[in-house]
Scaffold this active site. Structure first.
Site, PDB file in Angstrom:
ATOM      1  N   SER A  20       0.863  -1.132   0.089  1.00 34.14           N
ATOM      2  CA  SER A  20       0.090   0.117   0.070  1.00 34.14           C
ATOM      3  C   SER A  20       0.921   1.245  -0.022  1.00 34.14           C
ATOM      4  O   SER A  20       1.547   1.413   1.091  1.00 34.14           O
ATOM      5  CB  SER A  20      -0.749  -0.011   1.300  1.00 34.14           C
ATOM      6  N   HIS A  78      -8.217   1.596  -4.393  1.00 34.89           N
ATOM      7  CA  HIS A  78      -9.013   1.022  -3.410  1.00 34.89           C
ATOM      8  C   HIS A  78      -9.678   2.524  -3.315  1.00 34.89           C
ATOM      9  O   HIS A  78      -9.252   3.338  -2.753  1.00 34.89           O
ATOM     10  CB  HIS A  78      -8.384   0.550  -2.450  1.00 34.89           C
ATOM     11  N   ASP A 107      -4.609   3.732  -2.215  1.00 33.48           N
ATOM     12  CA  ASP A 107      -5.581   4.145  -1.275  1.00 33.48           C
ATOM     13  C   ASP A 107      -6.018   5.425  -1.619  1.00 33.48           C
ATOM     14  O   ASP A 107      -5.387   6.599  -1.551  1.00 33.48           O
ATOM     15  CB  ASP A 107      -5.224   3.707   0.185  1.00 33.48           C
ATOM     16  N   MET A 161     -12.185  -5.577   4.191  1.00 33.62           N
ATOM     17  CA  MET A 161     -11.227  -4.838   5.067  1.00 33.62           C
ATOM     18  C   MET A 161     -11.005  -5.472   6.381  1.00 33.62           C
ATOM     19  O   MET A 161     -11.999  -5.914   7.097  1.00 33.62           O
ATOM     20  CB  MET A 161     -11.882  -3.384   5.515  1.00 33.62           C
ATOM     21  N   MET A 182      -8.687   8.530  -0.560  1.00 30.81           N
ATOM     22  CA  MET A 182      -9.493   8.835   0.338  1.00 30.81           C
ATOM     23  C   MET A 182      -9.905  10.198   0.350  1.00 30.81           C
ATOM     24  O   MET A 182      -9.148  11.185  -0.068  1.00 30.81           O
ATOM     25  CB  MET A 182      -8.892   8.702   1.746  1.00 30.81           C
ATOM     26  N   GLY A 228      -3.764   4.121   7.744  1.00 30.55           N
ATOM     27  CA  GLY A 228      -2.624   2.863   7.709  1.00 30.55           C
ATOM     28  C   GLY A 228      -2.343   2.582   9.021  1.00 30.55           C
ATOM     29  O   GLY A 228      -2.673   3.405   9.897  1.00 30.55           O
ATOM     30  N   GLY A 229      -1.677   1.621   9.348  1.00 26.67           N
ATOM     31  CA  GLY A 229      -1.024   1.303  10.653  1.00 26.67           C
ATOM     32  C   GLY A 229      -1.939   0.708  11.830  1.00 26.67           C
ATOM     33  O   GLY A 229      -1.648   0.922  12.980  1.00 26.67           O
ATOM     34  N   ASP A 265      -7.027  -6.406   3.247  1.00 23.93           N
ATOM     35  CA  ASP A 265      -6.337  -4.947   3.589  1.00 23.93           C
ATOM     36  C   ASP A 265      -6.740  -4.584   4.902  1.00 23.93           C
ATOM     37  O   ASP A 265      -7.873  -4.307   5.280  1.00 23.93           O
ATOM     38  CB  ASP A 265      -7.208  -4.144   2.484  1.00 23.93           C
ATOM     39  N   GLY A 266      -5.406  -4.392   5.502  1.00 20.67           N
ATOM     40  CA  GLY A 266      -5.448  -3.733   6.772  1.00 20.67           C
ATOM     41  C   GLY A 266      -4.695  -4.511   8.061  1.00 20.67           C
ATOM     42  O   GLY A 266      -5.277  -5.487   8.258  1.00 20.67           O
ATOM     43  N   HIS A 268      -1.046  -1.159  -4.547  1.00 22.07           N
ATOM     44  CA  HIS A 268      -2.373  -0.772  -3.784  1.00 22.07           C
ATOM     45  C   HIS A 268      -2.232   0.684  -3.735  1.00 22.07           C
ATOM     46  O   HIS A 268      -1.365   1.046  -2.993  1.00 22.07           O
ATOM     47  CB  HIS A 268      -2.476  -1.519  -2.580  1.00 22.07           C
ATOM     48  N   MET A 302     -11.923   4.857  -1.362  1.00 23.58           N
ATOM     49  CA  MET A 302     -12.820   5.305  -0.074  1.00 23.58           C
ATOM     50  C   MET A 302     -13.004   6.616  -0.453  1.00 23.58           C
ATOM     51  O   MET A 302     -12.917   7.511   0.321  1.00 23.58           O
ATOM     52  CB  MET A 302     -11.778   4.894   1.288  1.00 23.58           C
ATOM     53  N   SER A 325       2.307  -0.624   6.189  1.00 27.35           N
ATOM     54  CA  SER A 325       3.378  -0.332   7.169  1.00 27.35           C
ATOM     55  C   SER A 325       4.288  -1.612   7.429  1.00 27.35           C
ATOM     56  O   SER A 325       5.632  -1.271   7.520  1.00 27.35           O
ATOM     57  CB  SER A 325       2.736   0.074   8.777  1.00 27.35           C
TER      58      SER A 325
HETATM   59  C1  DX5 Z   1      -6.739   1.564   5.249  1.00 25.59           C
HETATM   60  C2  DX5 Z   1      -6.344   1.330   3.694  1.00 25.59           C
HETATM   61  C3  DX5 Z   1      -5.139   0.198   3.785  1.00 25.59           C
HETATM   62  C4  DX5 Z   1      -3.685   0.582   4.407  1.00 25.59           C
HETATM   63  C5  DX5 Z   1      -3.225  -0.492   5.028  1.00 25.59           C
HETATM   64  O1  DX5 Z   1      -7.977   2.335   5.002  1.00 25.59           O
HETATM   65  O2  DX5 Z   1      -7.320   0.983   2.880  1.00 25.59           O
HETATM   66  O3  DX5 Z   1      -4.750  -0.086   2.371  1.00 25.59           O
HETATM   67  O4  DX5 Z   1      -3.046   1.583   3.565  1.00 25.59           O
HETATM   68  O5  DX5 Z   1      -2.114  -0.282   5.680  1.00 25.59           O
HETATM   69  P1  DX5 Z   1      -1.683  -1.048   6.829  1.00 25.59           P
HETATM   70  O6  DX5 Z   1      -0.978  -2.383   6.142  1.00 25.59           O
HETATM   71  O7  DX5 Z   1      -0.329  -0.141   7.453  1.00 25.59           O
HETATM   72  O8  DX5 Z   1      -2.887  -1.498   7.711  1.00 25.59           O
HETATM   73 ZN    ZN Z   2      -6.552  -0.023   1.000  1.00 26.73          ZN
END
Ligand code: DX5
Ligand code: ZN
Length: 215
Positions: free
Chosen positions: A7, A64, A33, A136, A35, A143-144, A174-175, A31, A66, A197
């Site tokens: 990601s 992805h 993200d 999810m 948002m 993230g994280g 994911d996550g 990947h 969001m 992460s």
């Molecule tokens: C969260 C994202 C994920 C995120 C994953 O909303 O969709 O893709 O970046 O990050 P980690 O692996 O740090 O949870």
């Molecule tokens: Zn994602």
């Protein structure tokens, strides 16, 4: 063996070229993200960053969304060369079927994402008209976060339904994914694992990817 999708949200944006090369060398998919600060409380990055990554990516890009109104941007993501495009069921609601069809119409794989508080059975009516589901394992937005172990049962439930109906649908998760849970996720039926992460913050990101791919 699963595919690993690092990601880019967790990448070092000051060294984006280096991070893209890392995924080209060791990852399977990018990947991305997206948002909007409305569907989720956070804002990530938009088209200028997607475009920069697209210019250097040698592996397929998996975006992805969001965001609210995901239908508004499908054509633009297709124009950037995105191969896999997912949006949230919670954001699209009754438009879901039409959006999946539109994504496929642009030659991309269509994915449907779902947050941890939505019953996975809500995906079932769409399984015949999509290419992958994105389960999810944290609440979308940051993230994280810590992996939610309940996700394993949700993956098993969806996998069982895909098998029962003999469909060719992939499961992306994911996550909070890293070497501690990768084996359990692939045993439960995941085909693609997203990792932010645990890859980009690792001392050796390629080794971190390999631990997830072959746990
Ligand atoms: C969260 C994202 C994920 C995120 C994953 O909303 O969709 O893709 O970046 O990050 P980690 O692996 O740090 O949870
Ligand atoms: Zn994602």
């Amino acid at each position: 063996m699963v595919l690993v999708a690092p990601s880019m949200l967790a990448a070092d944006f000051l060294r984006l070229e280096k991070e893209v090369e890392l995924v080209n060398r060791c990852g399977d998919l990018f990947h991305l993200d997206i948002m909007d600060g409305t569907f989720v409380p956070n804002i990530s990055f938009g088209f200028p960053v997607v475009h920069a990554i697209a210019g250097a990516a040698k592996k397929p890009m998996d975006a992805h969304l969001m965001i609210v109104n995901p239908g508004k941007y499908i054509e633009r993501f297709a124009g950037e060369g995105i191969s896999m495009l997912s949006f949230h069921l919670e954001a699209a609601r009754e438009e879901t079927g039409a959006l999946l069809e539109k994504i496929r119409g642009f030659g991309m794989k269509a994915g449907l994402a779902i947050n941890p508080d939505i019953p996975v059975e809500r995906l079932f009516p769409y399984l015949d008209s999509l290419d992958y589901v994105l389960i999810m394992s944290v609440f979308a937005g940051f993230g994280g976060q810590k992996f939610m172990a309940e996700s394993l049962d949700r993956i098993r439930t969806v996998k069982e339904e895909i098998r029962r109906r003999g469909l060719d649908v992939q499961i992306e998760v994911d996550g909070g994914i890293g070497r501690d849970n990768a084996a359990a996720l692939s045993d439960a039926g995941a085909d693609i694992l997203v990792a932010g992460s645990s890859v980009f913050k690792a001392e050796d990101p390629c080794a971190a990817i390999e631990y997830i791919r072959v746990p």
